[in-house]
Write a protein that holds these residues in place. Structure first.
Motif, mmCIF file in Angstrom:
data_model
loop_
_atom_site.group_PDB
_atom_site.id
_atom_site.type_symbol
_atom_site.label_atom_id
_atom_site.label_comp_id
_atom_site.label_asym_id
_atom_site.label_seq_id
_atom_site.Cartn_x
_atom_site.Cartn_y
_atom_site.Cartn_z
ATOM 1 N N LEU A 85 0.835 -1.202 0.000
ATOM 2 C CA LEU A 85 0.000 0.000 0.000
ATOM 3 C C LEU A 85 0.869 1.250 0.000
ATOM 4 N N GLU A 86 1.933 1.246 0.800
ATOM 5 C CA GLU A 86 2.841 2.398 0.858
ATOM 6 C C GLU A 86 3.481 2.620 -0.512
ATOM 7 N N ALA A 87 3.895 1.536 -1.175
ATOM 8 C CA ALA A 87 4.491 1.656 -2.503
ATOM 9 C C ALA A 87 3.471 2.192 -3.511
ATOM 10 N N LEU A 88 2.230 1.724 -3.422
ATOM 11 C CA LEU A 88 1.177 2.207 -4.314
ATOM 12 C C LEU A 88 0.918 3.693 -4.070
ATOM 13 N N ALA A 89 0.856 4.096 -2.816
ATOM 14 C CA ALA A 89 0.633 5.507 -2.485
ATOM 15 C C ALA A 89 1.739 6.369 -3.083
ATOM 16 N N ALA A 90 2.986 5.936 -2.957
ATOM 17 C CA ALA A 90 4.114 6.690 -3.515
ATOM 18 C C ALA A 90 4.013 6.759 -5.038
ATOM 19 N N HIS A 91 3.636 5.656 -5.670
ATOM 20 C CA HIS A 91 3.469 5.610 -7.129
ATOM 21 C C HIS A 91 2.405 6.619 -7.567
ATOM 22 N N LEU A 92 1.263 6.608 -6.893
ATOM 23 C CA LEU A 92 0.170 7.515 -7.250
ATOM 24 C C LEU A 92 0.560 8.970 -7.027
ATOM 25 N N THR A 98 -3.960 12.752 -6.010
ATOM 26 C CA THR A 98 -4.161 13.032 -4.591
ATOM 27 C C THR A 98 -4.913 11.876 -3.945
ATOM 28 N N HIS A 99 -4.598 11.624 -2.704
ATOM 29 C CA HIS A 99 -5.235 10.574 -1.912
ATOM 30 C C HIS A 99 -4.957 10.888 -0.452
ATOM 31 N N ALA A 100 -5.492 10.078 0.453
ATOM 32 C CA ALA A 100 -5.358 10.346 1.890
ATOM 33 C C ALA A 100 -4.159 9.659 2.526
ATOM 34 N N GLY A 101 -3.371 8.920 1.761
ATOM 35 C CA GLY A 101 -2.243 8.206 2.348
ATOM 36 C C GLY A 101 -2.706 6.909 2.996
ATOM 37 N N VAL A 102 -1.743 6.159 3.498
ATOM 38 C CA VAL A 102 -2.026 4.853 4.102
ATOM 39 C C VAL A 102 -2.324 5.043 5.586
ATOM 40 N N HIS A 103 -3.418 4.444 6.034
ATOM 41 C CA HIS A 103 -3.846 4.562 7.428
ATOM 42 C C HIS A 103 -4.328 3.220 7.955
ATOM 43 N N ARG A 104 -4.270 3.097 9.259
ATOM 44 C CA ARG A 104 -4.842 1.930 9.923
ATOM 45 C C ARG A 104 -6.354 1.986 9.724
ATOM 46 N N ALA A 105 -6.939 0.835 9.424
ATOM 47 C CA ALA A 105 -8.395 0.724 9.310
ATOM 48 C C ALA A 105 -8.861 -0.329 10.308
ATOM 49 N N LEU A 107 -9.676 -3.526 10.042
ATOM 50 C CA LEU A 107 -9.126 -4.878 9.953
ATOM 51 C C LEU A 107 -7.701 -4.915 9.412
ATOM 52 N N GLY A 108 -7.309 -3.937 8.654
ATOM 53 C CA GLY A 108 -5.983 -3.899 8.052
ATOM 54 C C GLY A 108 -5.592 -2.455 7.827
ATOM 55 N N TRP A 109 -4.976 -2.179 6.680
ATOM 56 C CA TRP A 109 -4.581 -0.813 6.347
ATOM 57 C C TRP A 109 -5.294 -0.401 5.078
ATOM 58 N N ILE A 110 -5.549 0.903 4.953
ATOM 59 C CA ILE A 110 -6.353 1.420 3.854
ATOM 60 C C ILE A 110 -5.647 2.596 3.183
ATOM 61 N N LEU A 111 -5.855 2.698 1.897
ATOM 62 C CA LEU A 111 -5.427 3.855 1.108
ATOM 63 C C LEU A 111 -6.706 4.406 0.475
ATOM 64 N N PRO A 112 -7.331 5.397 1.113
ATOM 65 C CA PRO A 112 -8.594 5.937 0.607
ATOM 66 C C PRO A 112 -8.407 7.254 -0.154
ATOM 67 N N GLU A 113 -9.521 7.720 -0.669
ATOM 68 C CA GLU A 113 -9.671 9.040 -1.262
ATOM 69 C C GLU A 113 -8.881 9.261 -2.550
ATOM 70 N N LEU A 114 -8.674 8.180 -3.307
ATOM 71 C CA LEU A 114 -8.204 8.313 -4.680
ATOM 72 C C LEU A 114 -9.462 8.330 -5.532
ATOM 73 N N HIS A 115 -9.544 9.259 -6.459
ATOM 74 C CA HIS A 115 -10.747 9.371 -7.286
ATOM 75 C C HIS A 115 -10.401 9.226 -8.758
ATOM 76 N N ASP A 116 -11.224 8.447 -9.454
ATOM 77 C CA ASP A 116 -11.030 8.290 -10.892
ATOM 78 C C ASP A 116 -11.507 9.576 -11.585
ATOM 79 N N PRO A 117 -11.395 9.672 -12.902
ATOM 80 C CA PRO A 117 -11.757 10.918 -13.587
ATOM 81 C C PRO A 117 -13.205 11.370 -13.387
ATOM 82 N N ASP A 118 -14.095 10.446 -13.038
ATOM 83 C CA ASP A 118 -15.489 10.817 -12.778
ATOM 84 C C ASP A 118 -15.768 11.076 -11.304
ATOM 85 N N GLY A 119 -14.733 10.999 -10.473
ATOM 86 C CA GLY A 119 -14.907 11.273 -9.050
ATOM 87 C C GLY A 119 -15.318 10.071 -8.232
ATOM 88 N N ILE A 120 -15.371 8.888 -8.831
ATOM 89 C CA ILE A 120 -15.693 7.677 -8.084
ATOM 90 C C ILE A 120 -14.476 7.319 -7.245
#
Length: 162
Positions: A85-92, A98-105, A107-120
């Motif tokens: 996830l950390e490597a993916l965050a750095a790649h993005l 833009t995204h929220a970075g890697v955080h504890r969730a 059950l595991g760790w999450i990389l949220p708030e990446l949006h595709d061109p339509d905002g999904i």
């Protein structure tokens, strides 16, 4: 009887500009076009494949649904562990996303708030877990706040060790 299931076959995402979305998913996440769907000679959808284990993604030209879906996270793509996830965050980040970075969730760790061109929102969640599962349902009260508090406590503990 419990029916036999075999996992997720594919995820389908509505898009407002098929070419733009194909480019984004291919250049950001490493997908390639595996199938094209035409209607009366016009390209209306594709299936994207991922060589490193990502789920198949269907992109379907449907501008109204893309607008309605903007901002919502319909799915989380699994990533092996926190390091991946950390490597993916750095790649993005390197690609200007833009995204929220890697955080504890919960059950595991999450990389949220990446949006595709339509905002999904496209989320990534580690398959590696820091929480033991059992046969009984796990109740997680206030998931975001609980995860953030544990993340702060872990950071404090690490700083005290150093």
């Amino acid at each position: 009887m419990i029916p036999t299931l075999a996992g997720v076959h594919h995820l389908k995402v509505p898009v407002s500009d098929l070419a733009r979305s194909i480019d984004w998913y291919c250049t950001r996440l490493g997908y390639t076009v595996g199938a094209e769907f035409q209607e009366q000679g016009v390209l209306r959808g594709v299936v994207l494949h991922h060589a490193a284990g990502g789920p198949m993604l269907g992109l379907r030209f449907h501008p109204e649904m893309a607008v309605a879906a903007a901002g919502f996270d319909f799915f989380s793509i699994g990533v092996p562990d926190r390091a991946a996830l950390e490597a993916l965050a750095a790649h993005l980040t390197g690609l200007g996303e833009t995204h929220a970075g890697v955080h504890r969730a919960s059950l595991g760790w999450i990389l949220p708030e990446l949006h595709d061109p339509d905002g999904i929102e496209v989320r990534f969640y580690s398959m590696e877990s820091h929480t033991e599962m059992s046969d009984n349902p796990l109740t997680i009260d206030n998931p975001r706040e609980t995860a953030e508090a544990k993340e702060r406590a872990e950071a404090l503990q690490r700083s005290e060790i150093q």
